[in-house]
Design a protein around this motif. Structure first.
Motif, mmCIF file in Angstrom:
data_model
loop_
_atom_site.group_PDB
_atom_site.id
_atom_site.type_symbol
_atom_site.label_atom_id
_atom_site.label_comp_id
_atom_site.label_asym_id
_atom_site.label_seq_id
_atom_site.Cartn_x
_atom_site.Cartn_y
_atom_site.Cartn_z
ATOM 1 N N ALA A 196 -1.161 7.899 3.778
ATOM 2 C CA ALA A 196 -1.403 8.930 2.765
ATOM 3 C C ALA A 196 -0.852 10.280 3.215
ATOM 4 N N ARG A 197 -1.044 10.590 4.489
ATOM 5 C CA ARG A 197 -0.547 11.861 5.021
ATOM 6 C C ARG A 197 0.980 11.934 4.904
ATOM 7 N N GLN A 198 1.657 10.834 5.190
ATOM 8 C CA GLN A 198 3.111 10.800 5.071
ATOM 9 C C GLN A 198 3.558 11.036 3.625
ATOM 10 N N ALA A 199 2.730 10.597 2.672
ATOM 11 C CA ALA A 199 3.064 10.759 1.260
ATOM 12 C C ALA A 199 2.539 12.077 0.685
ATOM 13 N N GLY A 200 1.877 12.882 1.520
ATOM 14 C CA GLY A 200 1.328 14.146 1.059
ATOM 15 C C GLY A 200 0.119 13.998 0.159
ATOM 16 N N VAL A 201 -0.651 12.935 0.385
ATOM 17 C CA VAL A 201 -1.829 12.648 -0.443
ATOM 18 C C VAL A 201 -3.084 12.782 0.410
ATOM 19 N N ARG A 202 -4.120 13.383 -0.144
ATOM 20 C CA ARG A 202 -5.388 13.532 0.587
ATOM 21 C C ARG A 202 -6.135 12.185 0.664
ATOM 22 N N THR A 203 -6.962 12.072 1.697
ATOM 23 C CA THR A 203 -7.726 10.847 1.918
ATOM 24 C C THR A 203 -9.193 11.167 2.085
ATOM 25 N N ALA A 204 -10.044 10.327 1.486
ATOM 26 C CA ALA A 204 -11.498 10.427 1.659
ATOM 27 C C ALA A 204 -11.988 9.178 2.387
ATOM 28 N N LEU A 255 0.805 -1.216 0.000
ATOM 29 C CA LEU A 255 0.000 0.000 0.000
ATOM 30 C C LEU A 255 0.844 1.275 0.000
ATOM 31 N N PRO A 256 1.925 1.369 0.784
ATOM 32 C CA PRO A 256 2.716 2.611 0.743
ATOM 33 C C PRO A 256 3.215 2.943 -0.663
ATOM 34 N N GLU A 257 3.663 1.917 -1.403
ATOM 35 C CA GLU A 257 4.136 2.145 -2.758
ATOM 36 C C GLU A 257 3.001 2.591 -3.673
ATOM 37 N N ALA A 258 1.822 2.002 -3.504
ATOM 38 C CA ALA A 258 0.677 2.362 -4.341
ATOM 39 C C ALA A 258 0.241 3.802 -4.113
ATOM 40 N N ILE A 259 0.388 4.279 -2.877
ATOM 41 C CA ILE A 259 -0.076 5.627 -2.533
ATOM 42 C C ILE A 259 0.847 6.692 -3.110
#
Length: 371
Positions: free
Chosen positions: A311-319, A277-281
């Motif tokens: 997601a937060r660690q990768a700077g990506v928003r989450t819904a 999952l970390p890689e996918a995000i």
């Protein structure tokens, strides 16, 4: 191209994580057909853990196994499976072997974890290099004694004869011998769970989870007394494990597995790492996660919280999508409750895929993304 990662947990009792991810993706595609969707069904060690690994890890294989059910002493009553990962790791899920959903009638004093032990033994017989042990959805409060007995431990009464299975059998416990236990695999055994409860006390296995398994107040007292007896009869080196966070998971199966030599691991975190999952995000524009009920316990290691943290660690928003949202969904860019879309929880649970598709479509319309 805009990339969206869809990584929900199962919506317990209604739809699996894989089906939930597919439904959310279908709804999203209906509005934004050009986006790239990456599906990563999640789990936290409970129901759906096997499916998360089997459907997401390339080369994972389901390994059929026949075990005894959650009540009674006869084996060969539940057809289930474990999962073998390409690196030789075996995954076994308590919910699929000794789970509460396998019972027609709740039996808090007599349900046991022997079937879980059967599945672990089958994995060891296969020669797995490591074990991931999903805890959650249990029917029993036996302290993991059923599983340990299958793996070789001896639990005897005053006469020297083996005690009965289930919490009720612990009342006659006089002597414990862990020396015949089969060893853990060379790479160890990791407990996947999302609870931090100790074995005993007001936040322990009996007090907190006993009522969910059909125990009234008087029965909870019996469950607690019998678990306390188990701890007293254990070797002195093992007794302190009763206070370890997570020892109370799955009716105390966490305690039993710790006594075997397993180690605690955050369920959702271990699953996320194993399915990539970390890689996918990384590089995604949005991550969608969810579960059946987002409440005050969701922050304590549940899958959506772990997904949001990655997601937060990768700077990506989450819904967030949940059957019901009863706690403030802090840290999420958007949230959708299926009960709000459907008008009631009964309607939402009757057609969960329909309303998950509707939720996916609503997010696609409301979240501001490029393209």
């Amino acid at each position: 191209m805009t990339r969206v990662v869809v990584a929900p947990d199962s919506f317990k009792g209604t739809v699996s994580a894989a089906d939930a991810a597919a439904a959310l993706a279908a709804g999203w595609r209906a509005v934004r057909p050009r986006d790239e969707l990456v599906l990563r069904p999640m789990a936290d060690g409970g129901e759906g853990t096997l499916d998360a690994f089997a459907t997401t890890v390339p080369g994972a294989r389901r390994m059929p196994v026949r075990v005894r059910g959650p009540v009674g002493a006869q084996p060969d009553t539940v057809e289930t499976h474990g999962v073998l990962l390409p690196d030789g790791t075996g995954v076994v899920e308590l919910a699929a072997t000794s789970g509460i959903t396998l019972l027609d009638r709740l039996q808090p004093l007599d349900a046991h974890t022997a079937g879980f032990g059967d599945a672990i033994a089958a994995a060891l017989d296969h020669g797995v290099s490591r074990l991931l042990l999903g805890l959650g959805g249990s029917a029993s409060t036996d302290g993991g004694v059923g599983a340990l007995a299958v793996l070789g431990a001896r639990f005897a009464g005053a006469s020297g004869r083996p005690i009965g299975l289930g919490n009720r059998g612990l009342r006659a416990l006089h002597r414990v011998d862990l020396s015949p236990l089969r060893p853990v695999p060379p790479g160890g055994a990791v407990i996947l769970g999302d609870v931090t409860n100790p074995l005993l006390g007001p936040s322990g296995a009996a007090a907190v989870f006993g009522p969910q398994k059909g125990a009234d107040a008087a029965t909870v007292t019996v469950l607690e007394e019998n678990l306390a007896r188990l701890v007293r009869r254990m070797p002195s080196s093992v007794r302190p494990l009763a206070a370890v966070p997570g020892a109370g998971a799955a009716g105390g199966a966490g305690f039993g597995l710790l006594a075997w030599g397993a180690t605690m691991g955050g369920g959702a975190a271990v699953v996320a790492d194993a399915i990539g999952l970390p890689e996918a995000i990384r590089g995604a524009s949005l991550v969608i996660t969810g579960e059946g009920r987002f409440d005050g316990q969701s922050a304590a290691g549940k899958a959506p919280t772990e997904v949001a943290a990655l997601a937060r660690q990768a700077g990506v928003r989450t819904a967030l999508v949940a059957g019901a949202v009863t706690a403030e969904p802090r840290g999420f860019a958007a949230s959708v409750a299926l009960v709000d879309l459907a008008g009631s929880s009964a309607v939402a649970m009757t057609e969960p895929r329909r309303w998950l598709e509707a939720a996916g479509a609503q997010l696609a319309r409301s979240v501001d993304l490029p393209g």
